[in-house]
Write a protein that holds these residues in place. Sequence first.
Motif, mmCIF file in Angstrom:
data_model
loop_
_atom_site.group_PDB
_atom_site.id
_atom_site.type_symbol
_atom_site.label_atom_id
_atom_site.label_comp_id
_atom_site.label_asym_id
_atom_site.label_seq_id
_atom_site.Cartn_x
_atom_site.Cartn_y
_atom_site.Cartn_z
ATOM 1 N N LEU A 1 0.830 -1.200 0.000
ATOM 2 C CA LEU A 1 0.000 0.000 0.000
ATOM 3 C C LEU A 1 0.869 1.256 0.000
ATOM 4 O O LEU A 1 0.599 2.214 -0.744
ATOM 5 N N VAL A 2 1.936 1.249 0.795
ATOM 6 C CA VAL A 2 2.857 2.387 0.828
ATOM 7 C C VAL A 2 3.466 2.617 -0.554
ATOM 8 O O VAL A 2 3.629 3.759 -0.999
ATOM 9 N N GLY A 3 3.791 1.526 -1.256
ATOM 10 C CA GLY A 3 4.374 1.661 -2.585
ATOM 11 C C GLY A 3 3.444 2.376 -3.552
ATOM 12 O O GLY A 3 3.894 3.178 -4.374
ATOM 13 N N VAL A 4 2.162 2.098 -3.450
ATOM 14 C CA VAL A 4 1.178 2.770 -4.308
ATOM 15 C C VAL A 4 1.082 4.254 -3.943
ATOM 16 O O VAL A 4 1.104 5.129 -4.824
ATOM 17 N N VAL A 5 0.991 4.527 -2.657
ATOM 18 C CA VAL A 5 0.879 5.919 -2.203
ATOM 19 C C VAL A 5 2.143 6.702 -2.541
ATOM 20 O O VAL A 5 2.078 7.876 -2.938
ATOM 21 N N GLN A 6 3.309 6.025 -2.419
ATOM 22 C CA GLN A 6 4.577 6.714 -2.633
ATOM 23 C C GLN A 6 4.712 7.277 -4.045
ATOM 24 O O GLN A 6 5.392 8.286 -4.253
ATOM 25 N N ARG A 7 4.050 6.652 -4.993
ATOM 26 C CA ARG A 7 4.162 7.116 -6.379
ATOM 27 C C ARG A 7 3.603 8.512 -6.571
ATOM 28 O O ARG A 7 3.968 9.208 -7.518
ATOM 29 N N VAL A 8 2.706 8.936 -5.696
ATOM 30 C CA VAL A 8 2.117 10.271 -5.823
ATOM 31 C C VAL A 8 2.467 11.175 -4.645
ATOM 32 O O VAL A 8 2.232 12.380 -4.696
ATOM 33 N N TRP A 9 3.029 10.599 -3.586
ATOM 34 C CA TRP A 9 3.393 11.387 -2.409
ATOM 35 C C TRP A 9 4.817 11.915 -2.583
ATOM 36 O O TRP A 9 5.735 11.152 -2.864
ATOM 37 N N PRO A 10 5.052 13.220 -2.445
ATOM 38 C CA PRO A 10 6.368 13.785 -2.773
ATOM 39 C C PRO A 10 7.483 13.451 -1.789
ATOM 40 O O PRO A 10 8.668 13.516 -2.139
ATOM 41 N N TRP A 11 7.152 13.106 -0.549
ATOM 42 C CA TRP A 11 8.184 12.826 0.451
ATOM 43 C C TRP A 11 8.320 11.326 0.663
ATOM 44 O O TRP A 11 7.347 10.577 0.610
ATOM 45 N N HIS A 12 9.551 10.907 0.939
ATOM 46 C CA HIS A 12 9.817 9.476 1.088
ATOM 47 C C HIS A 12 9.135 8.909 2.327
ATOM 48 O O HIS A 12 9.192 9.494 3.408
ATOM 49 N N ILE A 13 8.479 7.753 2.166
ATOM 50 C CA ILE A 13 7.829 7.059 3.273
ATOM 51 C C ILE A 13 8.706 5.862 3.640
ATOM 52 O O ILE A 13 8.890 4.952 2.823
ATOM 53 N N PRO A 14 9.277 5.828 4.839
ATOM 54 C CA PRO A 14 10.223 4.767 5.196
ATOM 55 C C PRO A 14 9.552 3.461 5.622
ATOM 56 O O PRO A 14 9.777 2.955 6.715
ATOM 57 N N ALA A 15 8.729 2.911 4.743
ATOM 58 C CA ALA A 15 8.077 1.625 5.018
ATOM 59 C C ALA A 15 7.943 0.894 3.689
ATOM 60 O O ALA A 15 6.853 0.633 3.206
ATOM 61 N N GLU A 16 9.070 0.566 3.082
ATOM 62 C CA GLU A 16 9.091 0.079 1.718
ATOM 63 C C GLU A 16 8.804 -1.420 1.635
ATOM 64 O O GLU A 16 9.333 -2.215 2.419
ATOM 65 N N TYR A 17 8.029 -1.788 0.643
ATOM 66 C CA TYR A 17 7.687 -3.189 0.419
ATOM 67 C C TYR A 17 8.957 -4.025 0.222
ATOM 68 O O TYR A 17 9.076 -5.125 0.778
ATOM 69 N N GLY A 18 9.898 -3.520 -0.565
ATOM 70 C CA GLY A 18 11.104 -4.287 -0.868
ATOM 71 C C GLY A 18 11.913 -4.612 0.367
ATOM 72 O O GLY A 18 12.450 -5.720 0.507
ATOM 73 N N ALA A 19 12.034 -3.649 1.279
ATOM 74 C CA ALA A 19 12.791 -3.887 2.508
ATOM 75 C C ALA A 19 12.088 -4.926 3.376
ATOM 76 O O ALA A 19 12.728 -5.824 3.952
#
Length: 341
Positions: free
Chosen positions: A269-287
């Motif tokens: 979900l964070v990955g989807v939001v991150q595509r449009v959110w300008p600031w980095h969200i430190p909860a990445e799917y890959g990690a």
Amino acid sequence: MLVSITGGTGYVGSHTVDAVLRAGHRVRLLVRDESTVERALRPLGVDVGAVEVVRGDVLDRAGVEGLVRGADAVVHAAAVFSFDSRNHRGMARTAVEGTELVLDAARRAGVGRTVYVSTFGALLPSRGRALGVDSPVGRPRETYLAAKAAAESVAREHQAAGAPVTISYPPALLGPHDPKLGDQVTRVRNALRGLMPIWPTGGLPVGDVRDTAALHARLLGGGLVGDRHFGPGEYLSMRRFVGVLREVTGRALPAVHLPARAMLPLGALVGVVQRVWPWHIPAEYGAIYTCAHAAWVGEGVAGGRAGRPVGETFADTVRWLHREGLLSDRAAGIAAGLRVV
């Protein structure tokens, strides 16, 4: 010996340039922007004037052919390493097509040895087994890792065809002087800034970028047996990862640990939001995915030499971030020689 290097202005690449020069070799780099060479190498004490530069990138055939022409060895370290969903576009093309182009050009040019820099993540999911040089190429369900797994297959095809290709598998890397502030060093910074109160369970192998760079310099000499080598490192659970940060900074760093697999939907979900959110969200799917699926590296396969203590690597990373103004005095704590109150 003339060593041509791709990705020489990145984290692994710049430290590899330093290690190769210290080993007494000459270096030629492939870069898109020559101004990045000094920014990446000067902090390491490298004489930038002694480094030859070819302009281009790994998807530029003319540039790659110019890079490998007359070279005795090649280190292919160029990659787009990021779990940030905003960086996914073009990642697979750079990894796969770039590796195909560089390794093919090196073979046709008669280069004596090519070191391809893979990642332990190209062998995931591990299914609970220790990783080793005979581990099959993984089938990870994550963009960056899947791209590296596909590029790993390309490198192994060259090996199977008899090309002089050696593969290195760095662990998750920390240490000083990260020119582009990549995901791993950023993760340490975010943790110390209080942006990561929630951590997944599981873990991953962690090592020092300087040790992996030293391995690359050794591989060029041909003294190590075999054509696949893991970079030195130590498997750390995420609890231990946070614990080492506490030890080197003297800070409490409150943290909640949740099952990694249960956190995967949140990461998606964070990955989807991150595509449009300008600031980095430190909860990445890959990690999260890596922590859920990684395993330790089997004994005796980590480059034939132990790496430096993990506490030293973490402390040097924190001190560097503090010196660069990327961490406050309070965030760096005793790692910066300051008293924690």
